[in-house]
Design a protein around this motif. Structure first.
Motif, short mmCIF file in Angstrom:
data_model
loop_
_atom_site.label_atom_id
_atom_site.label_comp_id
_atom_site.label_asym_id
_atom_site.label_seq_id
_atom_site.Cartn_x
_atom_site.Cartn_y
_atom_site.Cartn_z
N MET A 1 -20.44 -1.70 95.91
CA MET A 1 -19.12 -2.23 95.66
C MET A 1 -18.61 -1.84 94.28
N GLY A 2 -19.47 -1.66 93.31
CA GLY A 2 -19.07 -1.31 91.96
C GLY A 2 -18.38 0.04 91.89
N VAL A 4 -16.81 1.60 94.34
CA VAL A 4 -15.54 1.51 95.06
C VAL A 4 -14.48 0.86 94.17
N SER A 5 -14.83 -0.21 93.49
CA SER A 5 -13.86 -0.87 92.62
C SER A 5 -13.48 0.03 91.44
N ALA A 6 -14.43 0.78 90.91
CA ALA A 6 -14.13 1.70 89.80
C ALA A 6 -13.16 2.78 90.25
N ILE A 7 -13.38 3.34 91.42
CA ILE A 7 -12.48 4.38 91.93
C ILE A 7 -11.09 3.80 92.18
N LEU A 8 -11.02 2.62 92.73
CA LEU A 8 -9.73 1.98 92.98
C LEU A 8 -8.99 1.72 91.66
N ILE A 9 -9.70 1.25 90.66
CA ILE A 9 -9.08 1.00 89.34
C ILE A 9 -8.56 2.30 88.75
N VAL A 10 -9.32 3.38 88.87
CA VAL A 10 -8.89 4.68 88.33
C VAL A 10 -7.63 5.15 89.05
N LEU A 11 -7.59 5.03 90.37
CA LEU A 11 -6.40 5.44 91.12
C LEU A 11 -5.18 4.62 90.72
N GLU A 61 -22.75 -2.01 83.23
CA GLU A 61 -24.02 -1.41 83.63
C GLU A 61 -25.14 -1.83 82.66
N GLN A 62 -24.84 -1.85 81.37
CA GLN A 62 -25.84 -2.29 80.39
C GLN A 62 -26.26 -3.73 80.65
N ALA A 63 -25.30 -4.59 80.97
CA ALA A 63 -25.62 -6.00 81.22
C ALA A 63 -26.49 -6.14 82.47
N ARG A 64 -26.24 -5.34 83.48
CA ARG A 64 -27.08 -5.39 84.69
C ARG A 64 -28.52 -5.01 84.38
N GLU A 65 -28.69 -4.12 83.41
CA GLU A 65 -30.04 -3.69 83.01
C GLU A 65 -30.67 -4.65 82.02
N GLY A 66 -29.93 -5.67 81.63
CA GLY A 66 -30.47 -6.64 80.68
C GLY A 66 -30.29 -6.25 79.23
N THR A 83 -17.97 -7.40 77.12
CA THR A 83 -19.20 -7.83 77.78
C THR A 83 -19.37 -7.24 79.18
N GLY A 84 -18.42 -6.43 79.61
CA GLY A 84 -18.51 -5.87 80.95
C GLY A 84 -18.29 -6.90 82.04
N GLY A 85 -17.57 -7.95 81.71
CA GLY A 85 -17.31 -9.00 82.69
C GLY A 85 -18.37 -10.08 82.72
N TYR A 86 -19.41 -9.91 81.94
CA TYR A 86 -20.48 -10.90 81.87
C TYR A 86 -20.44 -11.57 80.50
N GLY A 87 -20.93 -12.79 80.42
CA GLY A 87 -21.03 -13.45 79.11
C GLY A 87 -22.34 -13.04 78.44
N TYR A 88 -22.41 -13.25 77.14
CA TYR A 88 -23.63 -12.90 76.41
C TYR A 88 -24.73 -13.92 76.59
N GLY A 89 -24.41 -15.08 77.07
CA GLY A 89 -25.43 -16.10 77.24
C GLY A 89 -25.20 -16.87 78.52
N THR A 90 -26.12 -17.74 78.80
CA THR A 90 -25.93 -18.57 79.99
C THR A 90 -25.78 -20.01 79.54
N MET A 91 -25.03 -20.74 80.30
CA MET A 91 -24.83 -22.14 79.97
C MET A 91 -25.62 -22.99 80.95
N VAL A 92 -26.26 -24.00 80.45
CA VAL A 92 -27.00 -24.92 81.28
C VAL A 92 -26.04 -25.99 81.76
N PRO A 93 -25.99 -26.24 83.06
CA PRO A 93 -25.09 -27.31 83.53
C PRO A 93 -25.48 -28.65 82.93
N PRO A 94 -24.48 -29.50 82.63
CA PRO A 94 -24.77 -30.79 82.01
C PRO A 94 -25.71 -31.65 82.87
N GLY A 95 -26.60 -32.32 82.22
CA GLY A 95 -27.50 -33.25 82.91
C GLY A 95 -28.73 -32.60 83.53
#
Length: 97
Positions: A1-2, A4-11, A61-66, A83-95
């Motif tokens: 899917m990645g 396909v979305s890249a090609i669509l964005i370029v077009l 791509e870098q974020a997918r590789e960690g 961030t490539g659409g990803y955040g730099y950290g993760t948040m723990v849900p409250p509680g």
């Protein structure tokens, strides 16, 4: 899917650069800058849009590789692109801790 979305964005970017920027960066400073570049000349708008898209997909791509870029890309104001659409950290849900 990645791929396909890249090609669509370029077009889409080939037809109208601000829509491509909006798709990867959202509504913000990068979009405003791209609209100004596109109004000043069609080529600068394309160059700016393709640069943002390259940074976005490279960081994604870098974020997918960690791996995360240690430095911000110059001329990019959107955290989403940085961030490539990803955040730099993760948040723990409250509680749950």
């Amino acid at each position: 899917m990645g791929a396909v979305s890249a090609i669509l964005i370029v077009l889409i970017t080939i037809l109208f650069p601000p829509i491509g920027v909006w798709a990867v960066a959202g509504c913000g400073a990068d979009l405003l800058i791209n609209i100004c570049f596109t109004v000043l000349g069609y080529l600068p708008g394309h160059l700016h849009a393709f640069y943002l898209e390259y940074i976005y997909y490279d960081r994604r791509e870098q974020a997918r590789e960690g791996r995360y870029a240690a430095r911000r890309a110059p001329g990019v104001y959107s955290d989403r692109v940085q961030t490539g659409g990803y955040g730099y950290g993760t948040m723990v849900p409250p509680g749950t801790h």
